[in-house]
Each structure stands twice: as C-alpha cells, then as structure tokens.
Design a protein around this motif. Sequence first.
Motif, PDB file in Angstrom:
ATOM      1  N   TRP A  16       0.874  -1.166   0.000  1.00 51.14           N
ATOM      2  CA  TRP A  16       0.000   0.000   0.000  1.00 51.14           C
ATOM      3  C   TRP A  16       0.903   1.205   0.000  1.00 51.14           C
ATOM      4  O   TRP A  16       1.764   1.386   0.818  1.00 51.14           O
ATOM      5  CB  TRP A  16      -1.020   0.024   1.145  1.00 51.14           C
ATOM      6  CG  TRP A  16      -0.524  -0.147   2.531  1.00 51.14           C
ATOM      7  CD1 TRP A  16      -0.199   0.838   3.422  1.00 51.14           C
ATOM      8  CD2 TRP A  16      -0.314  -1.374   3.228  1.00 51.14           C
ATOM      9  NE1 TRP A  16       0.198   0.306   4.610  1.00 51.14           N
ATOM     10  CE2 TRP A  16       0.134  -1.063   4.527  1.00 51.14           C
ATOM     11  CE3 TRP A  16      -0.468  -2.726   2.887  1.00 51.14           C
ATOM     12  CZ2 TRP A  16       0.444  -2.022   5.471  1.00 51.14           C
ATOM     13  CZ3 TRP A  16      -0.159  -3.673   3.838  1.00 51.14           C
ATOM     14  CH2 TRP A  16       0.280  -3.315   5.104  1.00 51.14           C
ATOM     15  N   GLY A  17       0.772   1.961  -1.052  1.00 50.59           N
ATOM     16  CA  GLY A  17       1.631   3.107  -1.283  1.00 50.59           C
ATOM     17  C   GLY A  17       1.280   3.741  -2.609  1.00 50.59           C
ATOM     18  O   GLY A  17       0.147   3.612  -3.086  1.00 50.59           O
ATOM     19  N   ASP A  18       2.257   4.360  -3.232  1.00 49.03           N
ATOM     20  CA  ASP A  18       1.981   5.075  -4.472  1.00 49.03           C
ATOM     21  C   ASP A  18       1.707   4.118  -5.628  1.00 49.03           C
ATOM     22  O   ASP A  18       2.186   2.992  -5.664  1.00 49.03           O
ATOM     23  CB  ASP A  18       3.142   6.022  -4.820  1.00 49.03           C
ATOM     24  CG  ASP A  18       4.425   5.271  -5.122  1.00 49.03           C
ATOM     25  OD1 ASP A  18       4.718   5.076  -6.304  1.00 49.03           O
ATOM     26  OD2 ASP A  18       5.114   4.853  -4.158  1.00 49.03           O
ATOM     27  N   THR A  19       0.909   4.595  -6.557  1.00 46.66           N
ATOM     28  CA  THR A  19       0.479   3.791  -7.703  1.00 46.66           C
ATOM     29  C   THR A  19       1.639   3.382  -8.596  1.00 46.66           C
ATOM     30  O   THR A  19       1.695   2.245  -9.062  1.00 46.66           O
ATOM     31  CB  THR A  19      -0.559   4.572  -8.535  1.00 46.66           C
ATOM     32  OG1 THR A  19      -1.647   4.911  -7.669  1.00 46.66           O
ATOM     33  CG2 THR A  19      -1.086   3.756  -9.694  1.00 46.66           C
ATOM     34  N   GLU A  20       2.569   4.281  -8.830  1.00 47.38           N
ATOM     35  CA  GLU A  20       3.697   3.992  -9.727  1.00 47.38           C
ATOM     36  C   GLU A  20       4.518   2.807  -9.222  1.00 47.38           C
ATOM     37  O   GLU A  20       4.852   1.894  -9.987  1.00 47.38           O
ATOM     38  CB  GLU A  20       4.585   5.232  -9.852  1.00 47.38           C
ATOM     39  CG  GLU A  20       5.708   5.069 -10.854  1.00 47.38           C
ATOM     40  CD  GLU A  20       6.529   6.340 -10.990  1.00 47.38           C
ATOM     41  OE1 GLU A  20       7.752   6.212 -11.171  1.00 47.38           O
ATOM     42  OE2 GLU A  20       5.956   7.442 -10.921  1.00 47.38           O
ATOM     43  N   ALA A  69       4.966  -1.081 -10.778  1.00 46.57           N
ATOM     44  CA  ALA A  69       6.290  -1.675 -11.022  1.00 46.57           C
ATOM     45  C   ALA A  69       6.403  -3.033 -10.325  1.00 46.57           C
ATOM     46  O   ALA A  69       6.950  -3.987 -10.885  1.00 46.57           O
ATOM     47  CB  ALA A  69       7.393  -0.733 -10.539  1.00 46.57           C
ATOM     48  N   ILE A  70       5.862  -3.131  -9.134  1.00 46.70           N
ATOM     49  CA  ILE A  70       5.867  -4.407  -8.411  1.00 46.70           C
ATOM     50  C   ILE A  70       5.025  -5.429  -9.169  1.00 46.70           C
ATOM     51  O   ILE A  70       5.427  -6.583  -9.338  1.00 46.70           O
ATOM     52  CB  ILE A  70       5.346  -4.227  -6.968  1.00 46.70           C
ATOM     53  CG1 ILE A  70       6.345  -3.407  -6.147  1.00 46.70           C
ATOM     54  CG2 ILE A  70       5.075  -5.570  -6.308  1.00 46.70           C
ATOM     55  CD1 ILE A  70       5.820  -2.975  -4.787  1.00 46.70           C
ATOM     56  N   GLU A  71       3.864  -5.009  -9.635  1.00 45.12           N
ATOM     57  CA  GLU A  71       2.984  -5.915 -10.370  1.00 45.12           C
ATOM     58  C   GLU A  71       3.649  -6.434 -11.650  1.00 45.12           C
ATOM     59  O   GLU A  71       3.568  -7.621 -11.971  1.00 45.12           O
ATOM     60  CB  GLU A  71       1.681  -5.189 -10.700  1.00 45.12           C
ATOM     61  CG  GLU A  71       0.562  -6.111 -11.109  1.00 45.12           C
ATOM     62  CD  GLU A  71      -0.779  -5.418 -11.037  1.00 45.12           C
ATOM     63  OE1 GLU A  71      -1.728  -6.093 -10.635  1.00 45.12           O
ATOM     64  OE2 GLU A  71      -0.869  -4.230 -11.383  1.00 45.12           O
ATOM     65  N   LEU A 118      -0.225  -9.465  -6.312  1.00 52.31           N
ATOM     66  CA  LEU A 118       0.029  -8.216  -5.601  1.00 52.31           C
ATOM     67  C   LEU A 118      -1.250  -7.914  -4.838  1.00 52.31           C
ATOM     68  O   LEU A 118      -2.333  -7.875  -5.414  1.00 52.31           O
ATOM     69  CB  LEU A 118       0.341  -7.078  -6.568  1.00 52.31           C
ATOM     70  CG  LEU A 118       0.479  -5.700  -5.914  1.00 52.31           C
ATOM     71  CD1 LEU A 118       1.642  -5.672  -4.936  1.00 52.31           C
ATOM     72  CD2 LEU A 118       0.642  -4.625  -6.963  1.00 52.31           C
ATOM     73  N   ILE A 119      -1.123  -7.730  -3.542  1.00 49.27           N
ATOM     74  CA  ILE A 119      -2.273  -7.481  -2.676  1.00 49.27           C
ATOM     75  C   ILE A 119      -2.199  -6.040  -2.209  1.00 49.27           C
ATOM     76  O   ILE A 119      -1.399  -5.711  -1.332  1.00 49.27           O
ATOM     77  CB  ILE A 119      -2.278  -8.459  -1.474  1.00 49.27           C
ATOM     78  CG1 ILE A 119      -2.251  -9.903  -1.985  1.00 49.27           C
ATOM     79  CG2 ILE A 119      -3.477  -8.188  -0.582  1.00 49.27           C
ATOM     80  CD1 ILE A 119      -1.939 -10.931  -0.937  1.00 49.27           C
ATOM     81  N   PRO A 120      -2.986  -5.167  -2.833  1.00 47.88           N
ATOM     82  CA  PRO A 120      -2.941  -3.753  -2.445  1.00 47.88           C
ATOM     83  C   PRO A 120      -3.791  -3.505  -1.206  1.00 47.88           C
ATOM     84  O   PRO A 120      -4.822  -4.135  -1.013  1.00 47.88           O
ATOM     85  CB  PRO A 120      -3.535  -3.046  -3.661  1.00 47.88           C
ATOM     86  CG  PRO A 120      -4.470  -4.043  -4.253  1.00 47.88           C
ATOM     87  CD  PRO A 120      -3.867  -5.394  -3.971  1.00 47.88           C
TER      88      PRO A 120
END
Length: 92
Positions: free
Chosen positions: A35-39, A43-45, A58-60
């Motif tokens: 949970w953090g910034d979209t960018e 990148a993680i995804e 990826l679990i937001p």
Amino acid sequence: MRAVQALGGVAVAATGTIAPQALITGPAYGGVLWWGDTETGEAIERALAKRDGPITPLIPGRPDTARVLSERHVCVDTTASGGNAALLGAAT
C-alpha cells in the motif's frame, strides 16, 4: 506484519526498500502486500508477472482474512483417460 499474523497468516517483513526487479527472482511468496503510491505498485505488479512458477499476486491495501490465508486443492482431470484415473499414471 502484525495484521497478517493476527489473521493467521505468516508474514515476512521487508526492512528498507526492495527494488521491484528483486521480486522477479526472489524466494517463493504466497503474495506481496503493498500500500503506497500507484507507480511503485505498478512496477511491483510487472515484476511479479515476470516470475517463473505459480502466479504471485500483488495485494494492495491492508490485508484481510481472504488474502492472508490460502487454501490448496488438487483437481485431477480424468477426461483424457475416459474417466479412469488409473490410466493417467500408466507408463507407456
């Protein structure tokens, strides 16, 4: 980490910053919480999509029971053997 453990899961906490590229070849994970910034999330995804083996989601956002606990089940498709599962293990 406490939230995951409180829900019955097992968590590995990252210390510092992990470059998304490091997740491509890292150890096996049941999922990656972010949970953090979209960018950075995107990148993680992308990095997780490049991993070999099972899909690592990826679990937001904050974890919940449905995302922390996993269930495994096996389905054997016997269609190719005419419904006879014994034929699937036969040596040719």
